[in-house]
Design a protein around this motif. Structure first.
Motif, short mmCIF file in Angstrom:
data_model
loop_
_atom_site.label_atom_id
_atom_site.label_comp_id
_atom_site.label_asym_id
_atom_site.label_seq_id
_atom_site.Cartn_x
_atom_site.Cartn_y
_atom_site.Cartn_z
N ALA A 32 61.13 30.50 27.43
CA ALA A 32 61.05 31.85 26.86
C ALA A 32 62.35 32.61 27.10
CB ALA A 32 59.87 32.61 27.46
N LEU A 33 62.91 32.50 28.30
CA LEU A 33 64.15 33.19 28.60
C LEU A 33 65.32 32.64 27.79
CD1 LEU A 33 63.85 33.62 32.47
CD2 LEU A 33 63.51 35.36 30.70
N ALA A 34 65.22 31.38 27.38
CA ALA A 34 66.26 30.75 26.56
C ALA A 34 66.08 31.09 25.08
CB ALA A 34 66.27 29.25 26.78
N GLY A 35 64.98 31.80 24.75
CA GLY A 35 64.76 32.21 23.37
C GLY A 35 63.94 31.25 22.54
N ALA A 36 63.29 30.29 23.18
CA ALA A 36 62.48 29.32 22.45
C ALA A 36 61.23 29.97 21.87
CB ALA A 36 62.07 28.16 23.37
N SER A 37 60.78 29.47 20.74
CA SER A 37 59.52 29.92 20.16
C SER A 37 58.36 29.39 21.00
CB SER A 37 59.38 29.40 18.73
OG SER A 37 59.22 27.99 18.74
N LEU A 38 57.16 29.93 20.76
CA LEU A 38 56.00 29.42 21.48
C LEU A 38 55.77 27.94 21.18
CD1 LEU A 38 53.34 32.28 21.26
CD2 LEU A 38 54.54 31.46 23.28
N ARG A 39 55.96 27.56 19.93
CA ARG A 39 55.76 26.15 19.57
C ARG A 39 56.78 25.26 20.27
NH1 ARG A 39 53.19 23.52 14.98
NH2 ARG A 39 53.88 21.36 15.00
N ASP A 40 58.04 25.67 20.29
CA ASP A 40 59.06 24.89 21.00
C ASP A 40 58.76 24.81 22.49
OD1 ASP A 40 60.44 24.43 18.64
OD2 ASP A 40 61.87 26.06 18.96
N THR A 41 58.27 25.91 23.04
CA THR A 41 57.89 25.92 24.45
C THR A 41 56.75 24.93 24.69
OG1 THR A 41 58.57 28.22 24.67
CG2 THR A 41 57.03 27.40 26.32
N ALA A 42 55.77 24.94 23.82
CA ALA A 42 54.64 24.01 23.96
C ALA A 42 55.11 22.56 23.90
CB ALA A 42 53.61 24.27 22.86
N GLU A 43 56.05 22.27 23.00
CA GLU A 43 56.57 20.90 22.91
C GLU A 43 57.30 20.51 24.19
OE1 GLU A 43 58.86 20.40 19.35
OE2 GLU A 43 57.10 20.59 18.07
N ALA A 44 58.04 21.44 24.77
CA ALA A 44 58.76 21.15 26.01
C ALA A 44 57.80 20.91 27.17
CB ALA A 44 59.71 22.30 26.35
N VAL A 45 56.71 21.65 27.21
CA VAL A 45 55.77 21.55 28.33
C VAL A 45 54.76 20.42 28.13
CG1 VAL A 45 53.95 22.78 29.61
CG2 VAL A 45 56.03 23.99 28.92
N PHE A 46 54.21 20.30 26.93
CA PHE A 46 53.09 19.37 26.70
C PHE A 46 53.44 18.16 25.84
CE2 PHE A 46 51.07 23.55 27.42
CZ PHE A 46 50.39 23.23 28.58
N GLY A 47 54.60 18.17 25.22
CA GLY A 47 55.01 17.04 24.39
C GLY A 47 54.75 17.28 22.91
N ALA A 48 55.61 16.67 22.09
CA ALA A 48 55.55 16.89 20.65
C ALA A 48 54.25 16.38 20.02
CB ALA A 48 56.75 16.22 19.97
N GLN A 49 53.74 15.27 20.51
CA GLN A 49 52.52 14.71 19.90
C GLN A 49 51.32 15.63 20.11
OE1 GLN A 49 52.35 11.92 17.86
NE2 GLN A 49 50.39 12.90 17.43
N ARG A 50 51.16 16.13 21.32
CA ARG A 50 50.02 17.04 21.57
C ARG A 50 50.12 18.29 20.71
NH1 ARG A 50 47.63 19.95 26.77
NH2 ARG A 50 45.90 20.93 25.69
N VAL A 51 51.33 18.82 20.56
CA VAL A 51 51.52 20.01 19.73
C VAL A 51 51.22 19.69 18.28
CG1 VAL A 51 53.21 21.71 18.93
CG2 VAL A 51 53.14 21.06 21.35
N ALA A 52 51.68 18.55 17.80
CA ALA A 52 51.40 18.15 16.42
C ALA A 52 49.89 18.03 16.18
CB ALA A 52 52.10 16.84 16.10
N ASP A 53 49.17 17.55 17.17
CA ASP A 53 47.72 17.36 17.04
C ASP A 53 46.92 18.66 17.20
OD1 ASP A 53 48.19 14.65 16.74
OD2 ASP A 53 47.66 14.15 18.82
N ASP A 54 47.38 19.56 18.07
CA ASP A 54 46.54 20.69 18.49
C ASP A 54 47.09 22.07 18.19
OD1 ASP A 54 44.76 18.86 19.57
OD2 ASP A 54 45.60 18.98 21.59
N TRP A 55 48.16 22.20 17.43
CA TRP A 55 48.76 23.52 17.21
C TRP A 55 48.27 24.11 15.90
CZ3 TRP A 55 51.39 26.08 20.80
CH2 TRP A 55 52.07 27.25 20.44
N PHE A 56 47.50 25.17 15.96
CA PHE A 56 47.05 25.91 14.79
C PHE A 56 46.80 27.35 15.21
CE2 PHE A 56 43.64 23.45 16.67
CZ PHE A 56 42.64 24.38 16.90
N ARG A 57 46.54 28.21 14.24
CA ARG A 57 46.50 29.67 14.48
C ARG A 57 45.62 30.07 15.67
NH1 ARG A 57 47.17 32.94 9.83
NH2 ARG A 57 48.58 34.32 10.87
N SER A 58 44.42 29.55 15.78
CA SER A 58 43.52 29.95 16.87
C SER A 58 43.40 28.86 17.94
CB SER A 58 42.14 30.28 16.29
OG SER A 58 41.61 29.14 15.64
#
Length: 93
Positions: A32-58
């Motif tokens: 967040a301090l580096a200016g990353a979006s929430l989605r980019d932050t999620a990919e850094a913390v949880f991995g791209a595959q989990r974000v691809a599978d579980d990222w939606f509005r709610s």
């Protein structure tokens, strides 16, 4: 906190869950301090595959990332002192 970030076992007063939560909160804060979006932050913390599978509005994953960023900001604002004296609760909001 440096040992937690390096993947070393947590101190005996921290459970593995608490150590993981702190590690993720610090990672989210850093992103967040580096200016990353929430989605980019999620990919850094949880991995791209989990974000691809579980990222939606709610998505609960989005809520979790928001929480981690807030938790990291609380640590940065002085909440780390609670860790140093052994208070591991949710602390002040």
């Amino acid at each position: 906190l440096a040992p937690l970030m390096a993947g070393r076992p947590p101190p005996p007063e921290l459970t593995p869950y608490q150590a993981g939560l702190l590690r993720h909160a610090l990672q989210a804060l850093d992103a967040a301090l580096a200016g990353a979006s929430l989605r980019d932050t999620a990919e850094a913390v949880f991995g791209a595959q989990r974000v691809a599978d579980d990222w939606f509005r709610s998505s609960p994953l989005r809520d979790q990332v928001r929480y981690l960023v807030r938790r990291g900001r609380r640590l940065m604002a002085g909440g780390y002192r609670d860790l140093l004296v052994g208070r591991l609760g949710r602390g002040q909001r």
